[in-house]
Design a protein around this motif. Sequence first.
Motif, PDB file in Angstrom:
ATOM      1  N   LYS A   1      66.007  46.530  15.327  1.00  0.00           N
ATOM      2  CA  LYS A   1      66.770  46.905  14.139  1.00  0.00           C
ATOM      3  C   LYS A   1      66.233  48.206  13.561  1.00  0.00           C
ATOM      4  CE  LYS A   1      68.995  42.986  14.219  1.00  0.00           C
ATOM      5  NZ  LYS A   1      70.340  42.908  14.630  1.00  0.00           N
ATOM      6  N   SER A   2      67.131  49.073  13.119  1.00  0.00           N
ATOM      7  CA  SER A   2      66.695  50.264  12.410  1.00  0.00           C
ATOM      8  C   SER A   2      66.309  49.851  10.986  1.00  0.00           C
ATOM      9  CB  SER A   2      67.807  51.319  12.385  1.00  0.00           C
ATOM     10  OG  SER A   2      68.941  50.802  11.742  1.00  0.00           O
ATOM     11  N   VAL A   3      65.447  50.623  10.386  1.00  0.00           N
ATOM     12  CA  VAL A   3      64.930  50.285   9.068  1.00  0.00           C
ATOM     13  C   VAL A   3      65.362  51.333   8.062  1.00  0.00           C
ATOM     14  CG1 VAL A   3      62.828  49.923   7.727  1.00  0.00           C
ATOM     15  CG2 VAL A   3      62.920  49.169  10.099  1.00  0.00           C
ATOM     16  N   GLU A   4      65.983  50.885   6.974  1.00  0.00           N
ATOM     17  CA  GLU A   4      66.270  51.805   5.876  1.00  0.00           C
ATOM     18  C   GLU A   4      65.008  51.883   5.032  1.00  0.00           C
ATOM     19  OE1 GLU A   4      70.029  51.972   3.863  1.00  0.00           O
ATOM     20  OE2 GLU A   4      70.759  50.382   5.189  1.00  0.00           O
ATOM     21  N   HIS A   5      64.719  53.067   4.563  1.00  0.00           N
ATOM     22  CA  HIS A   5      63.516  53.232   3.762  1.00  0.00           C
ATOM     23  C   HIS A   5      63.747  54.270   2.665  1.00  0.00           C
ATOM     24  CE1 HIS A   5      63.346  56.392   6.771  1.00  0.00           C
ATOM     25  NE2 HIS A   5      62.605  57.079   5.921  1.00  0.00           N
ATOM     26  N   ARG A   6      62.862  54.299   1.735  1.00  0.00           N
ATOM     27  CA  ARG A   6      62.936  55.296   0.679  1.00  0.00           C
ATOM     28  C   ARG A   6      61.515  55.708   0.318  1.00  0.00           C
ATOM     29  NH1 ARG A   6      63.274  52.638  -5.050  1.00  0.00           N
ATOM     30  NH2 ARG A   6      62.232  50.703  -4.604  1.00  0.00           N
ATOM     31  N   VAL A   7      61.414  56.818  -0.351  1.00  0.00           N
ATOM     32  CA  VAL A   7      60.122  57.346  -0.760  1.00  0.00           C
ATOM     33  C   VAL A   7      60.017  57.228  -2.270  1.00  0.00           C
ATOM     34  CG1 VAL A   7      58.693  59.421  -0.876  1.00  0.00           C
ATOM     35  CG2 VAL A   7      60.053  58.939   1.177  1.00  0.00           C
ATOM     36  N   ILE A   8      58.879  56.764  -2.724  1.00  0.00           N
ATOM     37  CA  ILE A   8      58.614  56.698  -4.160  1.00  0.00           C
ATOM     38  C   ILE A   8      57.668  57.846  -4.498  1.00  0.00           C
ATOM     39  CG2 ILE A   8      57.628  55.328  -6.034  1.00  0.00           C
ATOM     40  CD1 ILE A   8      58.459  52.841  -4.411  1.00  0.00           C
ATOM     41  N   VAL A   9      58.033  58.637  -5.470  1.00  0.00           N
ATOM     42  CA  VAL A   9      57.250  59.811  -5.843  1.00  0.00           C
ATOM     43  C   VAL A   9      55.968  59.385  -6.547  1.00  0.00           C
ATOM     44  CG1 VAL A   9      57.246  61.923  -7.222  1.00  0.00           C
ATOM     45  CG2 VAL A   9      59.332  61.191  -6.061  1.00  0.00           C
ATOM     46  N   ASN A  10      54.887  60.029  -6.144  1.00  0.00           N
ATOM     47  CA  ASN A  10      53.593  59.825  -6.784  1.00  0.00           C
ATOM     48  C   ASN A  10      53.278  61.102  -7.561  1.00  0.00           C
ATOM     49  OD1 ASN A  10      50.894  59.669  -7.480  1.00  0.00           O
ATOM     50  ND2 ASN A  10      50.268  58.760  -5.523  1.00  0.00           N
ATOM     51  N   ALA A  11      53.323  61.050  -8.884  1.00  0.00           N
ATOM     52  CA  ALA A  11      53.129  62.237  -9.715  1.00  0.00           C
ATOM     53  C   ALA A  11      51.700  62.769  -9.664  1.00  0.00           C
ATOM     54  CB  ALA A  11      53.508  61.923 -11.163  1.00  0.00           C
ATOM     55  N   LYS A  12      50.764  62.007  -9.149  1.00  0.00           N
ATOM     56  CA  LYS A  12      49.354  62.424  -9.122  1.00  0.00           C
ATOM     57  C   LYS A  12      48.990  63.207  -7.861  1.00  0.00           C
ATOM     58  CE  LYS A  12      47.864  58.548 -11.928  1.00  0.00           C
ATOM     59  NZ  LYS A  12      47.030  57.364 -11.994  1.00  0.00           N
ATOM     60  N   GLU A  13      49.748  63.054  -6.802  1.00  0.00           N
ATOM     61  CA  GLU A  13      49.423  63.716  -5.546  1.00  0.00           C
ATOM     62  C   GLU A  13      50.640  64.436  -4.981  1.00  0.00           C
ATOM     63  OE1 GLU A  13      47.390  61.381  -2.619  1.00  0.00           O
ATOM     64  OE2 GLU A  13      46.566  60.057  -4.154  1.00  0.00           O
ATOM     65  N   GLU A  14      50.372  65.562  -4.293  1.00  0.00           N
ATOM     66  CA  GLU A  14      51.458  66.259  -3.609  1.00  0.00           C
ATOM     67  C   GLU A  14      51.893  65.475  -2.388  1.00  0.00           C
ATOM     68  OE1 GLU A  14      51.086  70.353  -2.524  1.00  0.00           O
ATOM     69  OE2 GLU A  14      49.985  70.814  -4.359  1.00  0.00           O
ATOM     70  N   ARG A  15      53.119  65.705  -2.019  1.00  0.00           N
ATOM     71  CA  ARG A  15      53.645  65.062  -0.814  1.00  0.00           C
ATOM     72  C   ARG A  15      54.454  66.090  -0.055  1.00  0.00           C
ATOM     73  NH1 ARG A  15      55.401  60.088   1.336  1.00  0.00           N
ATOM     74  NH2 ARG A  15      57.336  60.354   2.486  1.00  0.00           N
ATOM     75  N   ILE A  16      54.277  66.122   1.234  1.00  0.00           N
ATOM     76  CA  ILE A  16      55.064  66.998   2.086  1.00  0.00           C
ATOM     77  C   ILE A  16      55.905  66.109   2.989  1.00  0.00           C
ATOM     78  CG2 ILE A  16      55.000  68.709   3.923  1.00  0.00           C
ATOM     79  CD1 ILE A  16      52.357  69.696   2.765  1.00  0.00           C
ATOM     80  N   SER A  17      57.192  66.366   3.015  1.00  0.00           N
ATOM     81  CA  SER A  17      58.095  65.616   3.878  1.00  0.00           C
ATOM     82  C   SER A  17      58.762  66.573   4.850  1.00  0.00           C
ATOM     83  CB  SER A  17      59.179  64.920   3.050  1.00  0.00           C
ATOM     84  OG  SER A  17      58.608  63.968   2.207  1.00  0.00           O
ATOM     85  N   LEU A  18      58.898  66.149   6.077  1.00  0.00           N
ATOM     86  CA  LEU A  18      59.592  66.925   7.100  1.00  0.00           C
ATOM     87  C   LEU A  18      60.740  66.082   7.640  1.00  0.00           C
ATOM     88  CD1 LEU A  18      56.512  68.211   9.113  1.00  0.00           C
ATOM     89  CD2 LEU A  18      57.824  69.470   7.419  1.00  0.00           C
TER      90      LEU A  18
END
Length: 91
Positions: free
Chosen positions: A10-27
Amino acid sequence: MQILSNSVYKSVEHRVIVNAKEERISLALFYNPKGDVPIAPAAELVRPDRPSLYPPMTFDEYRVYIRKNGPRGKAQLEGFKGQAVPGTGNK
């Protein structure tokens, strides 16, 4: 993956929750095969006791379906399910 595995995986739906304390890089990486590449469940995963759940189509046909029906996540795949012709395997 869901179509290729005949819904074994099965494919998985997912989401990202923003963390205001740390940077995040998404590609975002996308892979688009040539338009005439056939997409269907792998022959090894289609058996008499587990028939093909998805009809064979080309990548172009898949893209047209997405454009006509709009993006709907996993619900998009459910629209294909059950359209395979019984007794024909991947064909």
